[in-house]
Scaffold this active site. Structure first.
Site, PDB file in Angstrom:
ATOM      1  CG  ASN A   7      -1.661   1.259   1.468  1.00 19.15           C
ATOM      2  OD1 ASN A   7      -1.774   2.071   0.553  1.00 19.15           O
ATOM      3  ND2 ASN A   7      -2.188   1.447   2.674  1.00 19.15           N
ATOM      4  CE  LYS A   9       0.137   3.241   4.684  1.00 23.13           C
ATOM      5  NZ  LYS A   9       0.267   3.299   6.125  1.00 23.13           N
ATOM      6  CG  HIS A  90      -5.628   2.070   5.232  1.00 26.04           C
ATOM      7  ND1 HIS A  90      -5.120   3.015   6.089  1.00 26.04           N
ATOM      8  CD2 HIS A  90      -4.663   1.122   5.085  1.00 26.04           C
ATOM      9  CE1 HIS A  90      -3.886   2.653   6.433  1.00 26.04           C
ATOM     10  NE2 HIS A  90      -3.591   1.509   5.840  1.00 26.04           N
ATOM     11  CD  GLU A  92      -2.519   5.535   6.701  1.00 20.76           C
ATOM     12  OE1 GLU A  92      -2.520   5.647   5.465  1.00 20.76           O
ATOM     13  OE2 GLU A  92      -1.635   4.903   7.316  1.00 20.76           O
ATOM     14  CD  GLU A 162      -3.586  -2.669   7.369  1.00 20.74           C
ATOM     15  OE1 GLU A 162      -2.421  -2.780   7.001  1.00 20.74           O
ATOM     16  OE2 GLU A 162      -4.304  -1.723   7.052  1.00 20.74           O
ATOM     17  N   GLY A 168       2.571   1.751  10.717  1.00 21.61           N
ATOM     18  CA  GLY A 168       3.599   2.782  10.598  1.00 21.61           C
ATOM     19  C   GLY A 168       4.347   3.080  11.894  1.00 21.61           C
ATOM     20  CB  SER A 207       5.104  -2.451  11.842  1.00 21.53           C
ATOM     21  OG  SER A 207       4.762  -1.101  12.131  1.00 21.53           O
TER      22      SER A 207
END
Ligand code: PGA
Length: 243
Positions: A7, A9, A90, A92, A162, A168, A207
């Site tokens: 991904n 991003k 996702h 985010e 996730e 991250g 991660s």
């Protein structure tokens, strides 16, 4: 066979992508299905150059079919580029862009209508994790995200578990937890969809890198959704080599 899906991003640019493509093409890894979710504007380029060796997907789509929604991209438009999958929900998008389970459900329906595999992301926040609410949270996300979608419509659905606190951050859930949660998700899907649920892949994300992947991805886990470590072709390929 494991799925290793990157991904990107809002990262990379045309020059970096050219180098990525060159290095990626040099490597061959058996028994791994690679995929990349990339910004809309690069889909065509990546699809043309890597489409045979790698699944190519989008990172988002609109919850609407068409109309006065400036800046949005519909699932129908994405289908014109023959994308293999599209990320939806996702963390985010949920956190920064305040996407709700209801919007995510509409997006999944749009993708299914346009025969695109949804890669549906779920996961608990740090607070929910500390309150031991992981299962409760992901059950709610799955039930709301897949509301109204029946067993014949799953369209190769992929789910990515996730934990938000692992994205991250360099922290990962441990292998036992990932295995337990994957089992929980698969059992929940079995209750919802019966035998048809067995076609649904469940990935782990947060991660993942080439050093930890083989330990984190137990037999039950169908692969990984990878952010940071997918930006560099060598690092990305190495994840595939090590699982
Ligand atoms: P990360 O991101 O691998 O950089 O933690 C994962 C993701 O956002 O899907």
């Amino acid at each position: 066979m494991k799925y290793i899906i990157g991904n990107w991003k809002m990262n990379q640019n045309a020059k970096i992508i050219d180098n990525f493509i060159k290095s990626f093409k040099k490597n061959k890894v058996n028994n791994v299905k690679f995929g990349l979710a990339v910004p809309y504007v690069y889909i065509e380029k990546i699809k043309k150059k890597l489409g045979k060796t790698c699944l190519v997907g989008a990172e988002n789509c609109s919850e609407y079919s068409s109309g006065a929604y400036t800046g949005e991209v519909s699932a129908e438009m994405l289908a014109d580029f023959n994308i293999d999958f599209c990320l939806v929900g996702h963390s985010e998008r949920r956190t920064i862009f305040a996407e709700t389970d209801e919007q995510i459900n509409e997006k999944i329906k749009q993708l299914i209508k346009n025969k695109i595999t949804p890669l549906f992301c779920i996961g608990e926040t740090l607070k929910e994790y500390e309150n031991k609410e992981t299962k409760k949270v992901i059950k709610k996300q799955i039930e709301k995200g897949l509301k109204g979608i029946n067993a014949s419509e799953l369209n190769n659905l992929i789910i990515a578990y996730e934990p938000v606190w692992a994205i991250g951050t360099g922290k990962t859930a441990d292998a036992k937890t990932i295995n337990n949660i994957t089992e929980y998700i698969k059992n929940l899907l079995l209750k919802m969809y019966g035998e048809n649920s067995k076609s649904i892949k469940v990935l782990y994300g947060g991660s993942v890198n080439s050093e930890n992947a083989s330990n984190l991805l137990t037999d039950l886990v169908d692969g990984a959704l990878v952010g940071g470590a997918s930006l560099n072709a060598e690092k990305f390929i190495n994840i595939g080599r090590n699982v």
